[in-house]
Design an enzyme around this catalytic site. Structure first.
Site, PDB file in Angstrom:
ATOM      1  N   GLU A   1      -8.527  11.755   6.015  1.00 41.26           N
ATOM      2  CA  GLU A   1      -9.527  12.574   6.695  1.00 41.26           C
ATOM      3  C   GLU A   1     -10.081  11.913   7.958  1.00 41.26           C
ATOM      4  OE1 GLU A   1     -12.494  13.612   3.829  1.00 41.26           O
ATOM      5  OE2 GLU A   1     -11.022  14.483   2.457  1.00 41.26           O
TER       6      GLU A   1
ATOM      7  N   PHE B   1       0.854  -1.192   0.000  1.00 41.71           N
ATOM      8  CA  PHE B   1       0.000   0.000   0.000  1.00 41.71           C
ATOM      9  C   PHE B   1       0.889   1.240   0.000  1.00 41.71           C
ATOM     10  CE2 PHE B   1      -3.146   3.025   1.643  1.00 41.71           C
ATOM     11  CZ  PHE B   1      -4.231   2.694   0.859  1.00 41.71           C
TER      12      PHE B   1
ATOM     13  N   ALA C   1       4.538   3.046   4.466  1.00 41.12           N
ATOM     14  CA  ALA C   1       4.208   4.469   4.388  1.00 41.12           C
ATOM     15  C   ALA C   1       2.745   4.643   4.771  1.00 41.12           C
ATOM     16  CB  ALA C   1       4.460   5.006   2.983  1.00 41.12           C
ATOM     17  N   VAL C   2       2.520   5.474   5.769  1.00 45.46           N
ATOM     18  CA  VAL C   2       1.163   5.780   6.204  1.00 45.46           C
ATOM     19  C   VAL C   2       0.943   7.268   5.952  1.00 45.46           C
ATOM     20  CG1 VAL C   2      -0.492   5.699   8.106  1.00 45.46           C
ATOM     21  CG2 VAL C   2       1.329   3.985   7.980  1.00 45.46           C
TER      22      VAL C   2
ATOM     23  N   HIS D   1      -7.902   6.854  10.996  1.00 43.91           N
ATOM     24  CA  HIS D   1      -7.223   5.641  10.538  1.00 43.91           C
ATOM     25  C   HIS D   1      -5.700   5.805  10.581  1.00 43.91           C
ATOM     26  CE1 HIS D   1      -7.002   1.843   8.366  1.00 43.91           C
ATOM     27  NE2 HIS D   1      -6.110   2.395   7.559  1.00 43.91           N
TER      28      HIS D   1
ATOM     29  N   SER E   1       0.803  -1.525   5.839  1.00 38.90           N
ATOM     30  CA  SER E   1       1.679  -1.361   7.004  1.00 38.90           C
ATOM     31  C   SER E   1       1.166  -2.106   8.227  1.00 38.90           C
ATOM     32  CB  SER E   1       1.841   0.129   7.325  1.00 38.90           C
ATOM     33  OG  SER E   1       2.568   0.767   6.302  1.00 38.90           O
ATOM     34  N   PHE E   2      -0.146  -2.212   8.371  1.00 35.94           N
ATOM     35  CA  PHE E   2      -0.712  -2.883   9.540  1.00 35.94           C
ATOM     36  C   PHE E   2      -0.288  -4.351   9.618  1.00 35.94           C
ATOM     37  CE2 PHE E   2      -4.035  -4.598  12.323  1.00 35.94           C
ATOM     38  CZ  PHE E   2      -4.026  -3.642  13.331  1.00 35.94           C
TER      39      PHE E   2
END
EC number: 2.5.1.78
Length: 154
Positions: free
Chosen positions: A85, A24, A80-81, A88, A56-57
């Site tokens: 909005e 992701f 990468a996170v 999360h 990433s989780f």
């Protein structure tokens, strides 16, 4: 008084590295991975296994499996996170950081937290290749910690 200082070095010869990388946000994570692999190659690491996970989780579970295998001197967790909005971002960033730290503490294998947490993609690109590549820096930390652990066992 005798003081003994132990520090890790950056010689990768003989080290086995594991990398777990999130797919992701792959425009960012792909660059982090390139930077990490570049670092390992420049420092003489001959064995690197890369495992890709959805996001990433999912990193901590796979990092734990890799660390427990006994195959790796260090595991590098790349992801990468990007803030959105909702909450999360905070939930994922916090849980991944805790998970990676716990894997390292539980297994005794250095697991480097290489997950960038950014406000937007531009900030991400600045950390993953445009201005610098944090993947390279995180790989340096993996080298240093792997060598440090080796020296501490002597």
């Amino acid at each position: 008084m005798e003081v003994r200082t132990v520090e890790g070095g950056f010689i990768g010869k003989g080290l086995r590295m594991g990398v777990v990388v999130a797919r992701f946000n792959d425009l960012l994570t792909g660059e982090l991975l390139k930077g990490a692999l570049d670092c390992f190659e420049r420092h003489g690491v001959e064995e690197v296994d890369v495992v890709k996970v959805p996001g990433s989780f999912e990193i901590p579970l796979v990092a734990k499996k890799m660390a427990e295998s006994g195959r790796y001197d260090a595991v590098l967790a790349l992801g990468a996170v990007v803030r959105g909005e909702t909450k999360h971002f905070d939930l994922v960033a916090n849980e991944v950081a805790k998970g990676v730290a716990n894997v390292s503490l539980d297994t005794g294998v250095p697991v480097i937290f290489g997950v960038i947490t950014v406000e937007d993609e531009l900030q991400g690109f600045n950390r993953a290749g445009v201005k610098s590549n944090k993947g390279f820096e995180y790989a340096m930390a993996a080298l240093e910690m792997a060598d440090l652990m080796r020296k501490m066992e002597e």
